[in-house]
Design a protein around this motif. Sequence first.
Motif, PDB file in Angstrom:
ATOM      1  N   GLN A  42       0.828  -1.204   0.000  1.00  0.00           N
ATOM      2  CA  GLN A  42       0.000   0.000   0.000  1.00  0.00           C
ATOM      3  C   GLN A  42       0.863   1.255   0.000  1.00  0.00           C
ATOM      4  OE1 GLN A  42      -2.332  -0.808   3.543  1.00  0.00           O
ATOM      5  NE2 GLN A  42      -4.198  -1.085   2.324  1.00  0.00           N
ATOM      6  N   ASN A  46       0.998   4.180  -2.781  1.00  0.00           N
ATOM      7  CA  ASN A  46       0.723   5.558  -2.391  1.00  0.00           C
ATOM      8  C   ASN A  46       1.869   6.500  -2.759  1.00  0.00           C
ATOM      9  OD1 ASN A  46      -1.804   5.035  -1.327  1.00  0.00           O
ATOM     10  ND2 ASN A  46      -1.043   4.663   0.739  1.00  0.00           N
ATOM     11  N   HIS A  49       1.600   7.145  -6.401  1.00  0.00           N
ATOM     12  CA  HIS A  49       0.395   7.948  -6.633  1.00  0.00           C
ATOM     13  C   HIS A  49       0.604   9.403  -6.225  1.00  0.00           C
ATOM     14  CE1 HIS A  49      -3.840   9.116  -5.180  1.00  0.00           C
ATOM     15  NE2 HIS A  49      -3.784   9.340  -6.466  1.00  0.00           N
ATOM     16  N   ALA A 108      -1.223  -1.273 -10.499  1.00  0.00           N
ATOM     17  CA  ALA A 108      -2.236  -0.754  -9.569  1.00  0.00           C
ATOM     18  C   ALA A 108      -2.048   0.745  -9.356  1.00  0.00           C
ATOM     19  CB  ALA A 108      -2.155  -1.503  -8.238  1.00  0.00           C
ATOM     20  N   SER A 109      -0.804   1.189  -9.265  1.00  0.00           N
ATOM     21  CA  SER A 109      -0.516   2.616  -9.073  1.00  0.00           C
ATOM     22  C   SER A 109      -0.992   3.433 -10.266  1.00  0.00           C
ATOM     23  CB  SER A 109       0.992   2.828  -8.877  1.00  0.00           C
ATOM     24  OG  SER A 109       1.475   2.095  -7.785  1.00  0.00           O
ATOM     25  N   LEU A 112      -4.773   3.753 -10.170  1.00  0.00           N
ATOM     26  CA  LEU A 112      -5.168   4.683  -9.112  1.00  0.00           C
ATOM     27  C   LEU A 112      -4.934   6.135  -9.547  1.00  0.00           C
ATOM     28  CD1 LEU A 112      -6.092   5.279  -6.236  1.00  0.00           C
ATOM     29  CD2 LEU A 112      -3.736   4.917  -5.471  1.00  0.00           C
ATOM     30  N   SER A 113      -3.827   6.380 -10.241  1.00  0.00           N
ATOM     31  CA  SER A 113      -3.507   7.731 -10.707  1.00  0.00           C
ATOM     32  C   SER A 113      -4.533   8.226 -11.719  1.00  0.00           C
ATOM     33  CB  SER A 113      -2.105   7.756 -11.319  1.00  0.00           C
ATOM     34  OG  SER A 113      -1.125   7.396 -10.366  1.00  0.00           O
ATOM     35  N   ASN A 115      -7.636   7.226 -11.979  1.00  0.00           N
ATOM     36  CA  ASN A 115      -8.881   7.438 -11.246  1.00  0.00           C
ATOM     37  C   ASN A 115      -8.851   8.767 -10.497  1.00  0.00           C
ATOM     38  OD1 ASN A 115     -11.429   6.771 -10.039  1.00  0.00           O
ATOM     39  ND2 ASN A 115     -10.341   6.087  -8.221  1.00  0.00           N
ATOM     40  N   SER A 116      -7.702   9.113  -9.945  1.00  0.00           N
ATOM     41  CA  SER A 116      -7.567  10.358  -9.191  1.00  0.00           C
ATOM     42  C   SER A 116      -7.795  11.579 -10.071  1.00  0.00           C
ATOM     43  CB  SER A 116      -6.173  10.423  -8.553  1.00  0.00           C
ATOM     44  OG  SER A 116      -5.998  11.619  -7.841  1.00  0.00           O
ATOM     45  N   GLN A 138     -15.685   2.563  -5.419  1.00  0.00           N
ATOM     46  CA  GLN A 138     -14.325   2.083  -5.169  1.00  0.00           C
ATOM     47  C   GLN A 138     -14.268   1.178  -3.952  1.00  0.00           C
ATOM     48  OE1 GLN A 138     -11.059   4.926  -5.675  1.00  0.00           O
ATOM     49  NE2 GLN A 138     -10.168   4.211  -3.766  1.00  0.00           N
ATOM     50  N   CYS A 165      -7.277  -4.170  -6.026  1.00  0.00           N
ATOM     51  CA  CYS A 165      -6.847  -2.860  -6.532  1.00  0.00           C
ATOM     52  C   CYS A 165      -7.126  -2.732  -8.025  1.00  0.00           C
ATOM     53  CB  CYS A 165      -5.359  -2.648  -6.261  1.00  0.00           C
ATOM     54  SG  CYS A 165      -4.948  -2.327  -4.539  1.00  0.00           S
ATOM     55  N   TYR A 169      -9.786   0.240  -8.775  1.00  0.00           N
ATOM     56  CA  TYR A 169      -9.242   1.438  -9.413  1.00  0.00           C
ATOM     57  C   TYR A 169      -9.575   1.476 -10.906  1.00  0.00           C
ATOM     58  CZ  TYR A 169      -6.464   1.568  -5.110  1.00  0.00           C
ATOM     59  OH  TYR A 169      -6.063   1.594  -3.800  1.00  0.00           O
TER      60      TYR A 169
END
Length: 381
Positions: A42, A46, A49, A108-109, A112-113, A115-116, A138, A165, A169
Amino acid sequence: MIRTILANFSARLSMQVMYFFTLLLTTNNLGREVRGEISIIQLSINMIHLISDIVGGPALVYLVPRAKLSTLLIAGWLWAIFSCAAIGTILIQTELMPELYSREVLFASFLLSLNSINLNILLGQERMKEFNILLFLQGGLMFVTMAASIFILKHDHSIPYLEACYVAYGGCFLVGLYFVLRKKHIPKLTDSRPILYILFANGFFTQIATLAHQLSIRQNYYYLDTMIPDNKASVGIYSTAISLGEAILLFSASVAAVLMSKVSNEKLIEVSRKQTMRLSKLSLGVTIPGILLFALLPPDFYSWMLGKDFSGVHSSFLTIAPGIILVSFGTVFGHYFSGSGKHYMNFFSGLFGLSITMFTVRQMINVNGVEGAGWSASLAY
């Protein structure tokens, strides 16, 4: 505004409930050692991200009312690709990322990026309904996928978390992109500075501040992993306590997100200042009862809820509780500065908190073990 805050809080609460059930899946079915390994994964996700959010993060919220949508999307996507490649390589070379799962963590990163980027564009457009839907989705996808991976596919170790993830994501990115593109975007405010300069300058200060804040409490994972004999188990205890503390900050996060959206679209500074002071007090007033509830629960309750190996979560939580109370107040101020384009203020506060951790964490862990890591985090908060 209160209605908007409560709607966002409901979405965040639903997401956090799903995350909490996901936490219970790991503690009760995978054990504290695997929980510790997942915490390291995690943290790696993070870290990547956070660098990706230099362009795709809160800096977007300020720029959305001032720039074309295509410019923001293309800049965000290109920077996400660069961040995952560059920061991922650094983490692998420095052995801060588990080599066994390096490709999975990078993928996964990246999801997530992406999605952000969608989330922050929706926030800048004050489209809180769609923003809330993505938060709820999510959390739900994360829990359902992880449960299926553990109970149906019989996957173990850290694989269920990584699979969760991908689905959470990736699914939210596709739905979020649909939300973003289905509504025509027309900038309504102006800024005399070049768009990309604002994006990178504001984003740099914001994400360095966020990175410093995260490292202030999460670099302790690495110290526990290297300084404590039962290392992975210690990381599992500490990271679980941090997760509980951050769950209490849900209302504070809702207040801060709605405030930042309002400030970025507000022309009158005095109006934003008064809203910030009022909402920071509201955030503090809601957080303190939550802290007291978790603190008064006996250690046996944590063993019953999380698994027999997690009774130490109670004492670890008590050490971070003072910091959680303080950060519930300060988070609102940080989002005021982000929404008004004064990202350098968060930059200075983040570096100050990180310096506190760097000067205290080793000594406190040497003396008090896992609880020492918690006291160091509270000082940083």
